[in-house]
Design an enzyme around this catalytic site. Structure first.
Site, PDB file in Angstrom:
ATOM      1  N   GLN A 186       1.741 -15.857 -49.445  1.00 47.03           N
ATOM      2  CA  GLN A 186       2.120 -15.033 -48.283  1.00 47.03           C
ATOM      3  C   GLN A 186       2.555 -15.819 -47.044  1.00 47.03           C
ATOM      4  OE1 GLN A 186      -0.253 -11.335 -47.438  1.00 47.03           O
ATOM      5  NE2 GLN A 186      -0.828 -12.485 -45.621  1.00 47.03           N
ATOM      6  N   GLU A 229       5.762 -10.903 -40.081  1.00 41.37           N
ATOM      7  CA  GLU A 229       5.072 -11.655 -39.035  1.00 41.37           C
ATOM      8  C   GLU A 229       5.971 -12.702 -38.394  1.00 41.37           C
ATOM      9  OE1 GLU A 229       1.294 -13.093 -40.409  1.00 41.37           O
ATOM     10  OE2 GLU A 229       0.504 -11.074 -40.593  1.00 41.37           O
ATOM     11  N   LYS A 362     -10.775 -10.150 -38.178  1.00 44.10           N
ATOM     12  CA  LYS A 362      -9.807  -9.095 -37.846  1.00 44.10           C
ATOM     13  C   LYS A 362     -10.593  -7.851 -37.438  1.00 44.10           C
ATOM     14  CE  LYS A 362      -6.168 -10.250 -41.248  1.00 44.10           C
ATOM     15  NZ  LYS A 362      -5.844 -10.066 -42.697  1.00 44.10           N
ATOM     16  N   ARG A 391      -2.975  -8.574 -37.411  1.00 48.00           N
ATOM     17  CA  ARG A 391      -2.564  -7.965 -38.668  1.00 48.00           C
ATOM     18  C   ARG A 391      -1.050  -8.078 -38.785  1.00 48.00           C
ATOM     19  NH1 ARG A 391      -6.884  -5.709 -41.584  1.00 48.00           N
ATOM     20  NH2 ARG A 391      -5.410  -6.288 -43.201  1.00 48.00           N
ATOM     21  N   SER A 392      -0.544  -7.785 -39.976  1.00 45.77           N
ATOM     22  CA  SER A 392       0.920  -7.832 -40.130  1.00 45.77           C
ATOM     23  C   SER A 392       1.588  -6.677 -39.384  1.00 45.77           C
ATOM     24  CB  SER A 392       1.293  -7.844 -41.605  1.00 45.77           C
ATOM     25  OG  SER A 392       0.641  -6.794 -42.290  1.00 45.77           O
TER      26      SER A 392
HETATM   27  P1  PGA Z   1      -2.277  -8.255 -43.368  1.00 40.47           P
HETATM   28  O1  PGA Z   1      -1.912  -9.793 -43.441  1.00 40.47           O
HETATM   29  O2  PGA Z   1      -2.453  -7.886 -41.941  1.00 40.47           O
HETATM   30  O3  PGA Z   1      -1.098  -7.594 -44.027  1.00 40.47           O
HETATM   31  O4  PGA Z   1      -3.553  -8.081 -44.156  1.00 40.47           O
HETATM   32  C1  PGA Z   1      -2.529 -10.793 -42.715  1.00 40.47           C
HETATM   33  C2  PGA Z   1      -3.281 -11.740 -43.603  1.00 40.47           C
HETATM   34  O5  PGA Z   1      -3.339 -11.556 -44.844  1.00 40.47           O
HETATM   35  O6  PGA Z   1      -3.868 -12.688 -43.103  1.00 40.47           O
HETATM   36 ZN    ZN Z   2      -4.786 -13.303 -45.193  1.00 37.75          ZN
END
Ligand code: PGA
Ligand code: ZN
Length: 450
Positions: A186, A229, A362, A391-392
Site C-alpha cells: 500500500q 493519500e 487512529k 486515514r485515507s
Molecule cells: P486506511 O489506510 O485509512 O485506508 O485504513 C491507512 C493505513 O492503512 O495506514
Molecule cells: Zn496501514
C-alpha cells in the site's frame, strides 16, 4: 473560572477527500464559540475496528450516507450530554460508550461518538481560551499510566513527557486499495531520520517527492497522478521496483539513503490474505506462506535502508507476527495497524505475545479521544513506538497534528505532500514549529541495530 458547561450539540453530514459523506460535529459551551471536528474514514480498514455507521440506503450516495449517525448526535447523544462539563473528557466519553451499549460502538456509530468526543475538547478549549494543543495536553496528562510488562523498554523513554514535534513518515508511492491495485503493497514511505528540525525534515520530504515524480516520468511511467493519500500511483513491473525508485529519488535529492532518509513500508497485508496465504498479483499470481512473507521482508531489509514496516502480516496471523518480530524486531520498527486497531485490549495481547514493537494510532478505529489516549499511553509505557496516523479518507480537520504534538508521541503518518487534506495537517505542524517545541526526530530509533 470559565464556564465549560455544554449548551448545544449539533451535527451535519459533510464530505471527505474521496467525496464520501462523513460526520461533522459542533459542541458549544455557554457564552463561547463552538468547537468543531470532522471524522475521517479508512478504505483498508481492519476487521476489528469500531463501527462506522453508514445509512445503507442504496438509493442515496451508494448507501454511504451518514444521516443516521448525524441524527444520533442531534438526538440521543445531545440529550445525554447537554448540561455536562466539556472539560471532563473521560466522563463524556464514558457516558457515550455506556449509552451506545455495544462492544464496537455499532448502535450509535463510532463516527457519531468520535465527532462529539473531539468537538467537546475543542469546545472546552474555546471556553477556556486555550489552544487545542494545550487542551489535548491536559487531557493526556489525566490518562493513567498503564501497567508495564516486564522490561518496559528504553525504546520509548523519550516519548510522552513533553509536547514535541514528530518525525514524519510520508508516502512517496502508493498501491493496494489506495491506488487501484497497481502494486500489492500500500505505501512506500520515507522517514527523514537525519533531519535536525521539523521544517528541515519536511523540506527534505518535498525534495524527494519531486524527484520521485521526475524519475518515474523519465522512466516512462505516470509520475503525476496520485492515489488517495497523495503518493504517486504508477503501474510498475514489481513491488520491489518501487523501492529502487524511492532510493534513487533520495540520492537525486542529494541526501544519503539510510543516514539522512530511511524507507518505510505499509504492506497492509490483511488485504491480500485469505485462508492462510498471502496472494500477490503485481508480478503474476504468487501465493506466499506467512514464513515466505517474513523471508521476503528480511531480504528487503538486508538490501534497502528500511527502518519501518507496517502490517507486514495480516490482522489474524498472530504466529506470523511473533516470527516477524523475532526476526526483525531489533532492526526495524514493526507497526501494527489492522492488527491492533488502536484497541487497548488488542495491543495488550500484542505486548504479552511479543508481536510487533509499534502501534498505529487512529482515532476512529476505536472511536473516542479517551480510549485513543489510553492505547497511546499503554504503547509508550510498554516500549511500543506509537505513530499517530490519518486515514485515507480525510478532511481539513487538523486534530491529529495538534494531538501528536500535545502527547509528544514522536511520529506522524498522514500521507503525502500533495492534496490539501494532507497539507492541512503538515501546515498546522509548521505553525506549531514556530512555538519552539523540541524535535526528537530519528533519535527515537537509537535502540535499533542499524
Ligand atoms: P486506511 O489506510 O485509512 O485506508 O485504513 C491507512 C493505513 O492503512 O495506514
Ligand atoms: Zn496501514
Amino acid at each position: 473560572m470559565p464556564d465549560t458547561t455544554i449548551e448545544r450539540i449539533h451535527a451535519r453530514e459533510v464530505f471527505d477527500s474521496r467525496g464520501r459523506p462523513t460526520v461533522e460535529v459542533e459542541v458549544t459551551c455557554a457564552g463561547a464559540r463552538p468547537g468543531r471536528a470532522i471524522v475521517p474514514s479508512g478504505a483498508s480498514t481492519g476487521h476489528f475496528e469500531a463501527l462506522e455507521l453508514r445509512d445503507g440506503d442504496p438509493a442515496r450516495l451508494s448507501g454511504l450516507g451518514v444521516r443516521t449517525a448525524v441524527e444520533n448526535v442531534r438526538s440521543e447523544i445531545a440529550t445525554a450530554l447537554v448540561g455536562q462539563n466539556a472539560d471532563d473528557q473521560a466522563s463524556l466519553d464514558a457516558a457515550m460508550i455506556e449509552l451506545d451499549g455495544t462492544e464496537n460502538k455499532s448502535r450509535l456509530g463510532a463516527n457519531a461518538i468520535l465527532g462529539v468526543s473531539l468537538a467537546a475538547a475543542y469546545a472546552a478549549a474555546e471556553a477556556k481560551g486555550v489552544s487545542p494543543v494545550a487542551q489535548f495536553r491536559e487531557v493526556w496528562s489525566r490518562i493513567d499510566a498503564q501497567a508495564a510488562s516486564g522490561e518496559a523498554s528504553v525504546r520509548t523513554a523519550r516519548l510522552g513527557h513533553e509536547p514535541s514535534l514528530p518525525l514524519p513518515m510520508v508516502n512517496m508511492i502508493s498501491g493496494g486499495l489506495h491506488a487501484g491495485g497497481n502494486l500489492d503493497f500500500q505505501d512506500y514511505l520515507i522517514l527523514p531520520v537525519g533531519a535536525t528540525s521539523y521544517p528541515q525534515a519536511f523540506e527534505w520530504i518535498v525534495e524527494v517527492y519531486n524527484r520521485v515524480s521526475r524519475l518515474l516520468t523519465e522512466a516512462g511511467h505516470e509520475g503525476i497522478l496520485v492515489g488517495d493519500e497523495g503518493g504517486y500511483g504508477p503501474k510498475l513491473g514489481s513491488n520491489e521496483e518501487a523501492l529502487s525508485f524511492v532510493v534513487s529519488a533520495i540520492e537525486a535529492a542529494g541526501l544519503r539513503p539510510g543516514d539522512d532518509v530511511c524507507i518505510g513500508l505499509d504492506v497492509a497485508s490483511t488485504h491480500f490474505y485469505s485462508n492462510g496465504s498471502y496472494r500477490l498479483a503485481a508480478t503474476g499470481d504468487e501465493q506466499l506462506t506467512s514464513a515466505q512473507v517474513v523471508d521476503l521482508l528480511e531480504d528487503w531489509v538486508d538490501r534497502y535502508p528500511i527502518i519501518s514496516i507496517e502490517d507486514g502480516l495480516a490482522e489474524d496471523d498472530w504466529d506470523g507476527w511473533q516470527e516477524l518480530t523475532r526476526r526483525l524486531g531489533d532492526r526495524v520498527q514493526l507497526i501494527g495497524d489492522d492488527l491492533f486497531v488502536t484497541n487497548p485490549a488488542r495491543l495488550k495481547q500484542g505486548i504479552e505475545s511479543a508481536a510487533g514493537n509499534s502501534v498505529l494510532i487512529k482515532l476512529n478505529q476505536i472511536g473516542s479521544l479517551s480510549e485513543t489516549l489510553t492505547t497511546l499511553r499503554l504503547a509508550i509505557d510498554n516500549g511500543y513506538w506509537p505513530v499517530v496516523s490519518a486515514r485515507s479518507g480525510e478532511t481539513e480537520d487538523t486534530t491529529i497534528a495538534d494531538l501528536v504534538v500535545a502527547t509528544g508521541a514522536g511520529q506522524f503518518k498522514v500521507g503525502s505532500v500533495a492534496r490539501s487534506e494532507r497539507l492541512a495537517k503538515y501546515n498546522q505542524l509548521l505553525r506549531l514549529a514556530e512555538e519552539n517545541y523540541p524535535y526528537c526526530g530519528g533519535a527515537i530509533f537509537e535502540s535499533l541495530a542499524r
